[in-house]
Motif scaffolding. Sequence first.
Motif, PDB file in Angstrom:
ATOM      1  N   ASN A  10      -9.645  -3.477   4.581  1.00 17.35           N
ATOM      2  CA  ASN A  10     -11.155  -4.143   4.586  1.00 17.35           C
ATOM      3  C   ASN A  10     -12.333  -3.365   5.167  1.00 17.35           C
ATOM      4  O   ASN A  10     -13.503  -3.474   4.840  1.00 17.35           O
ATOM      5  CB  ASN A  10     -11.176  -5.706   5.208  1.00 17.35           C
ATOM      6  CG  ASN A  10     -10.146  -6.497   4.266  1.00 17.35           C
ATOM      7  OD1 ASN A  10     -10.501  -6.822   3.136  1.00 17.35           O
ATOM      8  ND2 ASN A  10      -9.176  -6.865   4.813  1.00 17.35           N
ATOM      9  N   LYS A  27     -12.842  -2.887  -5.129  1.00 15.52           N
ATOM     10  CA  LYS A  27     -12.129  -4.074  -5.049  1.00 15.52           C
ATOM     11  C   LYS A  27     -13.037  -5.277  -5.749  1.00 15.52           C
ATOM     12  O   LYS A  27     -14.165  -5.431  -5.137  1.00 15.52           O
ATOM     13  CB  LYS A  27     -11.982  -4.732  -3.451  1.00 15.52           C
ATOM     14  CG  LYS A  27     -11.035  -6.136  -3.251  1.00 15.52           C
ATOM     15  CD  LYS A  27     -10.849  -5.997  -1.856  1.00 15.52           C
ATOM     16  CE  LYS A  27      -9.725  -7.306  -1.806  1.00 15.52           C
ATOM     17  NZ  LYS A  27      -9.349  -7.533  -0.370  1.00 15.52           N
ATOM     18  N   HIS A  28     -12.605  -5.876  -6.510  1.00 15.28           N
ATOM     19  CA  HIS A  28     -13.254  -6.646  -7.656  1.00 15.28           C
ATOM     20  C   HIS A  28     -13.869  -8.116  -6.998  1.00 15.28           C
ATOM     21  O   HIS A  28     -14.358  -8.886  -7.658  1.00 15.28           O
ATOM     22  CB  HIS A  28     -12.553  -6.907  -9.019  1.00 15.28           C
ATOM     23  CG  HIS A  28     -11.091  -7.232  -8.789  1.00 15.28           C
ATOM     24  ND1 HIS A  28     -10.235  -6.623  -8.159  1.00 15.28           N
ATOM     25  CD2 HIS A  28     -10.685  -8.572  -9.209  1.00 15.28           C
ATOM     26  CE1 HIS A  28      -9.000  -7.040  -8.095  1.00 15.28           C
ATOM     27  NE2 HIS A  28      -9.150  -8.114  -8.874  1.00 15.28           N
ATOM     28  N   HIS A  64     -15.758 -11.282   4.530  1.00 16.70           N
ATOM     29  CA  HIS A  64     -16.692 -10.846   3.525  1.00 16.70           C
ATOM     30  C   HIS A  64     -18.032 -11.089   3.761  1.00 16.70           C
ATOM     31  O   HIS A  64     -18.912 -10.606   3.548  1.00 16.70           O
ATOM     32  CB  HIS A  64     -16.370 -11.068   2.102  1.00 16.70           C
ATOM     33  CG  HIS A  64     -15.150 -10.395   1.701  1.00 16.70           C
ATOM     34  ND1 HIS A  64     -14.750 -10.547   0.270  1.00 16.70           N
ATOM     35  CD2 HIS A  64     -14.295  -9.604   2.114  1.00 16.70           C
ATOM     36  CE1 HIS A  64     -13.565  -9.870  -0.031  1.00 16.70           C
ATOM     37  NE2 HIS A  64     -13.422  -9.282   1.073  1.00 16.70           N
ATOM     38  N   GLN A  85      -4.460  -4.066   5.945  1.00 14.18           N
ATOM     39  CA  GLN A  85      -5.441  -3.941   4.590  1.00 14.18           C
ATOM     40  C   GLN A  85      -6.755  -2.705   4.884  1.00 14.18           C
ATOM     41  O   GLN A  85      -6.483  -2.273   6.195  1.00 14.18           O
ATOM     42  CB  GLN A  85      -5.928  -5.243   4.249  1.00 14.18           C
ATOM     43  CG  GLN A  85      -4.993  -6.155   3.404  1.00 14.18           C
ATOM     44  CD  GLN A  85      -5.739  -7.204   3.052  1.00 14.18           C
ATOM     45  OE1 GLN A  85      -6.818  -7.464   3.198  1.00 14.18           O
ATOM     46  NE2 GLN A  85      -5.125  -7.816   1.944  1.00 14.18           N
ATOM     47  N   PHE A 121      -9.758   2.165  -6.109  1.00 18.23           N
ATOM     48  CA  PHE A 121      -9.113   1.985  -5.006  1.00 18.23           C
ATOM     49  C   PHE A 121      -7.753   2.723  -5.372  1.00 18.23           C
ATOM     50  O   PHE A 121      -6.991   3.383  -4.383  1.00 18.23           O
ATOM     51  CB  PHE A 121      -8.567   0.559  -4.769  1.00 18.23           C
ATOM     52  CG  PHE A 121      -8.139   0.344  -3.510  1.00 18.23           C
ATOM     53  CD1 PHE A 121      -8.971   0.396  -2.399  1.00 18.23           C
ATOM     54  CD2 PHE A 121      -6.763   0.268  -3.204  1.00 18.23           C
ATOM     55  CE1 PHE A 121      -8.419   0.071  -1.027  1.00 18.23           C
ATOM     56  CE2 PHE A 121      -6.265   0.192  -1.807  1.00 18.23           C
ATOM     57  CZ  PHE A 121      -7.110   0.068  -1.012  1.00 18.23           C
ATOM     58  N   LEU A 133     -13.834  -1.304   2.879  1.00 21.54           N
ATOM     59  CA  LEU A 133     -14.587  -1.551   1.760  1.00 21.54           C
ATOM     60  C   LEU A 133     -16.154  -2.356   2.341  1.00 21.54           C
ATOM     61  O   LEU A 133     -16.853  -2.267   1.636  1.00 21.54           O
ATOM     62  CB  LEU A 133     -13.566  -2.638   1.205  1.00 21.54           C
ATOM     63  CG  LEU A 133     -12.395  -2.196   0.357  1.00 21.54           C
ATOM     64  CD1 LEU A 133     -11.432  -3.099  -0.024  1.00 21.54           C
ATOM     65  CD2 LEU A 133     -12.789  -1.093  -0.774  1.00 21.54           C
ATOM     66  N   TYR A 156      -5.470  -3.739  -7.841  1.00 22.12           N
ATOM     67  CA  TYR A 156      -6.895  -3.155  -7.359  1.00 22.12           C
ATOM     68  C   TYR A 156      -7.437  -2.316  -8.427  1.00 22.12           C
ATOM     69  O   TYR A 156      -6.854  -1.839  -9.330  1.00 22.12           O
ATOM     70  CB  TYR A 156      -6.753  -2.422  -5.986  1.00 22.12           C
ATOM     71  CG  TYR A 156      -6.743  -3.374  -4.839  1.00 22.12           C
ATOM     72  CD1 TYR A 156      -6.120  -4.556  -4.652  1.00 22.12           C
ATOM     73  CD2 TYR A 156      -7.651  -3.058  -3.703  1.00 22.12           C
ATOM     74  CE1 TYR A 156      -6.055  -5.295  -3.611  1.00 22.12           C
ATOM     75  CE2 TYR A 156      -7.551  -3.811  -2.457  1.00 22.12           C
ATOM     76  CZ  TYR A 156      -6.918  -4.755  -2.534  1.00 22.12           C
ATOM     77  OH  TYR A 156      -6.898  -5.523  -1.344  1.00 22.12           O
ATOM     78  N   HIS A 182       1.031  -1.331  -0.106  1.00 26.54           N
ATOM     79  CA  HIS A 182       0.006   0.003  -0.025  1.00 26.54           C
ATOM     80  C   HIS A 182       0.820   1.440  -0.236  1.00 26.54           C
ATOM     81  O   HIS A 182       0.354   2.098  -0.507  1.00 26.54           O
ATOM     82  CB  HIS A 182      -0.928   0.008   1.432  1.00 26.54           C
ATOM     83  CG  HIS A 182      -2.141  -0.899   0.859  1.00 26.54           C
ATOM     84  ND1 HIS A 182      -2.238  -2.298   1.392  1.00 26.54           N
ATOM     85  CD2 HIS A 182      -3.240  -0.820   0.446  1.00 26.54           C
ATOM     86  CE1 HIS A 182      -3.137  -2.971   1.052  1.00 26.54           C
ATOM     87  NE2 HIS A 182      -3.929  -1.913   0.386  1.00 26.54           N
TER      88      HIS A 182
END
Lengths: 536, 417
Positions: A165, A198-199, A375, A163, A78, A168, A74, A47
């Motif tokens: 997350n 984020k795909h 997720h 990260q 992003f 997201l 990403y 990052h």
Amino acid sequence: MKDPKNNQTQITNPNKPFTELLWFFLIASCIKFLLIPAYHSTDFEVHRHWLALTHSLPLSQWYSDETSPWTLDYPPLFAHFEHFLSLFAQFIDPTMVHLQNGLSYKSHLTIFFQRVSVIVSDIVLMYGVYCLTRNLERRKRNFVWVLVIWSPGLMIVDHMHFQYNGFLLGILLVSLAALQEGKDLVGGFAFAVLLCFKHLFAVAAPVYFVYLFRHYCRGGLIRGFGRLVLMGTMVFAVFVAAYGPFVYYGQIQQVLSRMFPFGRGLCHAYWAPNFWVFYIILDKLLAFLLMRLGFHIQAPTASFTGGLVGDSSPFAVLPTITPLITFIMVLLAISPSLVRAWRDPQPRLITRWVVYAYTCGFLFGWHVHEKASLHFLIPLGIVVLQSREDASHYFLLSIVSCYSLFPLLYEAQEYPIKLLLLLLHAILMWLGFSAYFSKTKAAEASDPGQRGGDKFGLKRSRGSGSNDIRFRIGWIMKVYLLGLLVVETWGQFLHPILLGNRLPFLPLMLISIYCAFGMMYSWIWQLRRIIRSIDS
Amino acid sequence: MEKRRSTKARKEEDDEDNTIWWWLVEKGIIPSFLCISVFALLVRVSVSLHPYSGAGNPPKYGDYEAQRHWMEITLNLPPKEWYRNSSTNDLSYWGLDYPPLTAYQSYVHGLFLRSFDPESVKLYTSRGYESYFGKLLMRWTVLSSDALVFFPAVLYFVFAYYSGRGGRKSDMAWHIAMILLNPCLILIDHGHFQYNCISLGLTVGAVAAILSNRDLLASVLFSLALNHKQDALKDIGSISLCWLEISMGMEGLLIVFYFDFTFSIYPSNKSYQSGVAALLSVSGSYCSHLLGRCLRRRNPLFEVFKLGCVVLGTFAIVWWPYIHSFHSISEVLSRLAPFERGIYEDYVANFWCTTSVLIKWKRLFTTPSLKVLSLAATISTCLPSMVRQVWSPSSQNFLYGLLNSALSFYLFSFQGM
């Protein structure tokens, strides 16, 4: 007696949930700030490099630059987010955003800045949770916050491993909240934005598509078509905004090849606890048995964690798995929820379907990371208080998924932290669930008439269960959870003592396999729930 | 019983439902304690990720090096030489200046360190030893002492404190959280690096024992606390303040917290010795309270005698290696109470330091007369609460008495603490 009071508290002070939520958020932030000097993985450098990349290079070169092995993989939004962060980063420490000098640069200020950027971007998560829970009754609301805002998984992955997350997932929660409230256009927009961040979140796209198609685009052919066009245009606009510039610069091929590196293997270096673990183990066992029986089995040369697809099969006996197969399997696994969404698109069930889709993606997907369990874990926290079965399922799932994240932090310094995080989470869940369900029971006993029709229409176990809906976990679950303790003890203490340096992969493999059982259970449980609701 | 509890619970329900933590106390006080202590441990471990004071700062480093050095000394030398200046034990380099119980604790922790990282406690060569793993082990010794001594003591205290008055469960939970999450304690022990949790845990245990009328246990625990750190009662200040926080209610909390903070951070950072004044005022509250209580029993003399025996016995056990000769006792004592320093160090928020802006104490008086002055001031400020304790002992007054003597000790004693 209770209901009017709860309604009152809801009505009297609409701003209050936010202040209360802020407390939860601040407590979590205190811990996050304290964790700043903790271990961070190479993702930290990834990052940081993206900060430098987006800051120093024009947009047209973002996806073609190869200064560092950590190339941008990403989606564009992003990258824009990193660019936005780099605007502040340059004032904190200019070397951090320098393309060449910044490589592997780790000053105190850099670490501080990046950590704080994660902590601050968690505000999106807080907002997402707020949107989802503002209409819930107070006792439920508080407890959902505990599960989501204080999630040990997020703490480990975002604030130690490093990260974004939380940020997201926040967008995902905003989208789910909009769908639950019937604002389909907003929900679809938020999800499109999320996909451009984020795909990997695209696993739930079929569910979204079917749901929006059936729920939003209804009301006759013309009106439905009009709405379809509206939704389509909006989603298209989001994607154009994200990918348009790259198409303009002729970079789109490059962008896509970066985003979908199918050259990677079926499994990540540390096997995520999913279905493929069983497949690999079965292959090994079969190969072993056949060898014993006298067949000639060629030992596989390729590994399933890396290497190019098509070179040679990593499996000795069973057929090779290609990305297409995993894709089809994921779609097949998701299909029950798609059927359900097609037949009866109900806003209150969308969270469950999305959670289910991510569970399928995690179990059958290609090159899944263990972090992907967040997720489905985080959104699942929202619906967990709807019934006792949900609660005990979540209790198991969150412990397993948090435990499966343990190998991310392998240094001694963080060992007590991850242990305490999991322990605290388990105690909080246990206290919360038992308190919540005993209170619910008391309230139901005092006025059965009003409470009988549950707001969420979910059936409680009647008959023998009606006089005991207290939070309990079955003995199989208890034994399974105690087994985690055995696995951990083996990996940490017994393995080094008994086997020394031999079979160094065994402890990690054990964790994968053991957690995979829990994950499979969770999948089957969710599937059963969805199929049952189809029948009814 | 069950019925009474349920009606009572219903009454409290309305209040408890209004807090956002309603679910935390639902299962009873032990699960809440478990939950809070796991959180408190998490905070402690997180704080301990940060560097200790004096890290990478030769030649003396900081308290971390002092503690590590004590482990090195106690592990490699016989007990008789621990407090003696010799060719193997250079007292000018972090010589042991805490009572014997600290030395034993260093010895045990030294054993732990030696079994995992022998380099870190080797005689001579380990001076200024700093490594990732060594730091981790040292941090874990503090963590485990905290969890094994301080945490159970707090639980005991809360039970003893509420057994008489029957407070609400949420109050008890708050009280536990207040004490366990006290920032000063966490910062000093797990950030700066010390073992206050042990002496403090023993003191809290002693307070709890007094509250639950176990005088003998209280005297044993308190003697042990004194033998771990001679200025144990200075720290009890923060505990009493925590208790005050509860009784004063939330509005007083902020002020007290701030006060609390300055109160224990600075002194512990700045000074390692306390002196006779400490012992006097520390024991003052305890002795007077116990004495007052004994005098109300059937055989006052016998009760006092029993207490005296217990205290002397505890001391004798702890001082066992040194009580064989007067010389070695005085050797240790001289290490514990040096008067060479001035009446106050800089930055200490005590009476002498604050008033020195107006009155130049150091210029007006000689050091011996200052000693007398400070002793007199300390004792005279302690006296009222002590007299009251002898006159009419009560738990409530006992806690105020503790606070009072801690404060007077902190504000007026020699060398500022």
